[in-house]
Design an enzyme around this catalytic site. Structure first.
Site, PDB file in Angstrom:
ATOM      1  N   VAL B  17       0.835  -1.199   0.000  1.00  0.00           N
ATOM      2  CA  VAL B  17       0.000   0.000   0.000  1.00  0.00           C
ATOM      3  C   VAL B  17       0.876   1.257   0.000  1.00  0.00           C
ATOM      4  CG1 VAL B  17      -1.738   1.307   1.277  1.00  0.00           C
ATOM      5  CG2 VAL B  17      -1.931  -1.183   1.116  1.00  0.00           C
ATOM      6  N   GLU B 132     -10.428   6.412   6.237  1.00  0.00           N
ATOM      7  CA  GLU B 132     -11.352   5.867   5.232  1.00  0.00           C
ATOM      8  C   GLU B 132     -10.880   4.500   4.708  1.00  0.00           C
ATOM      9  OE1 GLU B 132     -14.472   7.478   3.643  1.00  0.00           O
ATOM     10  OE2 GLU B 132     -14.445   5.314   3.503  1.00  0.00           O
ATOM     11  N   GLY B 137     -11.743  -0.905   1.635  1.00  0.00           N
ATOM     12  CA  GLY B 137     -10.762  -0.222   0.780  1.00  0.00           C
ATOM     13  C   GLY B 137     -11.271   0.841  -0.166  1.00  0.00           C
ATOM     14  N   ILE B 139     -14.215   1.623  -1.238  1.00  0.00           N
ATOM     15  CA  ILE B 139     -15.565   2.187  -1.118  1.00  0.00           C
ATOM     16  C   ILE B 139     -15.561   3.393  -0.202  1.00  0.00           C
ATOM     17  CG2 ILE B 139     -17.957   1.678  -0.540  1.00  0.00           C
ATOM     18  CD1 ILE B 139     -17.242  -1.297  -0.733  1.00  0.00           C
ATOM     19  N   GLY B 190      -4.059 -14.619  -4.203  1.00  0.00           N
ATOM     20  CA  GLY B 190      -3.674 -13.473  -3.373  1.00  0.00           C
ATOM     21  C   GLY B 190      -4.834 -12.861  -2.599  1.00  0.00           C
ATOM     22  N   GLU B 193      -4.292 -14.622   2.923  1.00  0.00           N
ATOM     23  CA  GLU B 193      -2.911 -14.684   3.417  1.00  0.00           C
ATOM     24  C   GLU B 193      -2.506 -16.151   3.580  1.00  0.00           C
ATOM     25  OE1 GLU B 193      -1.076 -11.989   4.264  1.00  0.00           O
ATOM     26  OE2 GLU B 193      -2.667 -10.534   3.860  1.00  0.00           O
ATOM     27  N   ASP B 204     -11.253  -9.879  11.302  1.00  0.00           N
ATOM     28  CA  ASP B 204     -11.085  -8.697  10.445  1.00  0.00           C
ATOM     29  C   ASP B 204     -12.422  -7.960  10.280  1.00  0.00           C
ATOM     30  OD1 ASP B 204      -9.519  -7.247   8.099  1.00  0.00           O
ATOM     31  OD2 ASP B 204     -11.432  -7.885   7.252  1.00  0.00           O
ATOM     32  N   LYS B 208     -13.840  -4.101  11.498  1.00  0.00           N
ATOM     33  CA  LYS B 208     -14.454  -3.145  10.575  1.00  0.00           C
ATOM     34  C   LYS B 208     -15.854  -2.737  11.023  1.00  0.00           C
ATOM     35  CE  LYS B 208     -11.738  -4.723   6.633  1.00  0.00           C
ATOM     36  NZ  LYS B 208     -11.702  -5.765   5.579  1.00  0.00           N
TER      37      LYS B 208
END
Lengths: 430, 430
Positions: B17, B132, B137, B139, B190, B193, B204, B208
């Site tokens: 990133v 954000e 990601g 959106i 990909g 992980e 995760d 969020k």
């Protein structure tokens, strides 16, 4: 200090949306103040007839019948325009901006006709001009497009931006209604106006895609520059055929920016089942934005209605209020001077659905196929049913072809002796 | 004057990133400056090992290995954190804010663990803290939630916020793969992980939904407070049964605010075909926000990946830059002090899908049905196939029932002599 944070507002219009805005800023005003840190005071409301019965019941002394009592009042810092129609709305907005007042409007007609001039005026007078409610009512799309997605290069916008036509097409697709029956149902439920012309001809969608394209591509496009076809010509037969081929027909508004220019189009289009817009049904709207880096992003929600629209307006009001208090009004007016030209649809690539009525005799299909092959248009699907009648329909789905080539092929096909008529031509989205 | 509009930036981290962010702010920096009116200069980049091979190739002299060379540099006004992991990322962000620097981060772990403290710190030091990119990601969801939808009362957020698990479930649903096969495919492409634990356990997604709920309901919720079930227990059998019943199984993150409190949950859930989330497949994310006035609004797009994530970061950078230039940093920090309590899931209402393995003998179904009736849980669908084996599965879809009642019923059903096991329990979204 307290006073400085009071935002004094003039409201132009008190119809369905205006009443909801009044309600949100007064009866619900305390909660809003709590959330945003400002208080909102509606000082004056422009109405034609103070005696008319209305949803909202403001104190009588708020009513004025002359716009200047609002537009020239130095205490009023923010004007909300919910009159609808082109004039006098546009003239009022212009005057408000000239007096340095920020303006919030839901008026797509004004923005898609006089938007460029008004935004320049806003910038010049350090005022904001916000219009989130003008496109896809409840859906926050204009602000994300200008802010969150501004760092990406937007390639394409494809949307269902008119709830009336989407409701009608949904009724035809899922309830087997004819166009006339579906329209009547839409009118009964309040999804269509008594005179539905503006919606069913695609004009409303044309205004909205012009506004979206202007912000996405930084080039001002007028609503009247958008080629638009409506849904009046769609027969139940085509709805059914599309379904059999696995597609649904939607009224699609599309803006696409390529090297040689910007193309804008509103047209009934076949949507494949894996497409994000396929399942958008009834009065819902959805806008798919294709960014070079962000990929596909879709925004989905209720497209119209007094409550969602007024909520979008109030959100703009809070933004404008914040800028007034911070002294930053007019600092984020979109630039619309990107020198790109409008493309003719002739050069556009698309897939097409064709329904051709022919006399059922040997060699007909071969002769049609021959013409298309010569114009370099090829088919991904052909469907002809067994039929005992003399006339029969053949359905074609083409591969991607330049519209110009297709039109040339169709001109020639029309002249073939066994071809009765080209009954339907729709685009197909990939 | 020129200088004032140059934004000097420190970059913490230069992985996938980080490299994309570097690229966007330097090689693509001119286009960005043109669009936003500021120039962006990355002065220093924190890396552990300057010699490591990387996607981006900044001049060697930009690299520092001590965070303080960035955090204590008064010229740097904006810090971008893309280190990932809880520490030292959180400590670096804290220090940057204490020095009055605005911070942009993609770090959901930090925000869902230390977010409240960091946001208060930002507010105190007139700095911005934008995140954000930490949720979904590509959106734009956090900013619309805070700005465009802030004037509405949000009732519920339901989302598919983890692309890894959604891809795996899509593969199981459409390609008939087992969980293990689908996971392997996701790793190959990909999307997962090498160690997929964080994603497949629902952790995760829990982080969020905690971030989304904090902003939507103004009450800070930590990721670790979110009850979460993962997808490891989902068998191909349940995917198939759900399909036969007309549903698809998705890993759903849900936040719901009612009078008696806020409930947060991540769990595999059956989604009906008319639901806006039904068609969200593969690595895509979608977040459905239900507002009191706005109705259903859905945001859809790519949930992860270096390019979309970096684009979200750059969009935050532009916002923070604007505030730095206008002197308005730290003015829009979300309030998270709304005194609502977290609800226990016992009191939640939901529909459920149950798969119960029984011995195929007379009276089994009757005895199960009897227990459920006594606990006031009723069924909307029951499916038992003809079967020659001694053991058979019965599927139940319940009507809406309090989770507490269902659990009591299941405790009793488990003890019935003909019941072998409760093989699966999933929620069903309406």
């Amino acid at each position: 200090m307290k006073d400085k944070r009071e935002i004094v507002i003039g409201l132009l219009g008190l119809g369905t949306v205006g009443s909801q805005v009044y309600h949100a800023l007064t009866e619900k005003g305390d909660a809003l103040s709590e959330k945003t840190g400002f208080t909102y005071r509606i000082k004056r409301i422009l109405v034609r007839n103070p005696d008319k019965a209305r949803q909202a019941k403001p104190p009588r002394e708020l009513f004025v019948t002359q716009a200047n009592e609002i537009l020239e009042d130095p205490e009023i810092k923010l004007v909300i325009e919910v009159l609808g129609g082109l004039q006098p709305a546009a003239a009022h907005i212009e005057k408000a901006l000239e007096h340095g007042k920020s303006v919030v409007t839901a008026n797509k007609g004004v923005m898609a006709t006089h938007g460029e001039k008004l935004l320049m005026l806003a910038s010049k007078h350090n005022a904001d001009l916000f219009f989130e409610a003008s496109v896809a009512g409840a859906i926050p799309i204009l602000r994300p497009l200008q802010e969150s997605m501004a760092t990406d290069r937007i390639l394409q916008i494809v949307g269902i931006v008119n709830g009336t036509t989407n409701f009608i097409l949904s009724q035809m697709t899922h309830e087997g209604k004819t166009y006339e029956e579906a329209l009547k149902e839409a009118q009964k439920l309040g999804y269509a106006e008594p005179d539905p012309t503006f919606d069913v001809t695609g004009m409303d969608a044309a205004y909205k895609i012009a506004i979206l394209a202007s912000l996405a591509f930084g080039h001002y496009a007028k609503g009247e520059e958008v080629l638009h076809e409506g849904i009046q010509g769609i027969s139940s037969l085509d709805i059914l055929h599309a379904k059999e081929l696995g597609y649904r027909i939607k009224l699609i508004a599309k803006a696409q920016c390529e090297k040689d220019g910007l193309s804008l189009l509103v047209a009934p289009t076949l949507i494949p089942p894996n497409h994000p817009l396929y399942n958008v049904e009834g009065p819902y709207n959805a806008i798919l934005v294709r960014g070079e880096r962000l990929g596909d992003i879709m925004f989905y929600g209720q497209g119209a209605g007094g409550v969602p629209t007024s909520t979008a307006i109030v959100s703009d009001v809070v933004h404008a209020a914040k800028n007034i208090v911070l002294g930053t009004s007019g600092k984020s007016i979109p630039k619309l001077d990107n020198p790109i030209s409008l493309r003719s649809p002739e050069s556009l690539l698309s897939r097409f659905y064709l329904r051709i009525q022919v006399e059922d005799r040997p060699g007909t299909l071969a002769s049609i196929a021959q013409v298309f092959a010569e114009e370099e248009a090829s088919f991904s699907a052909v469907l002809q049913r067994e039929n005992t009648a003399r006339l029969t329909d053949i359905l074609f789905l083409t591969h991607t072809v330049r519209e110009g080539s297709l039109q040339r092929a169709l001109l020639r096909v029309r002249k073939l002796p066994s071809v009765k008529e080209i009954s339907a031509i729709f685009r197909v989205e990939s």
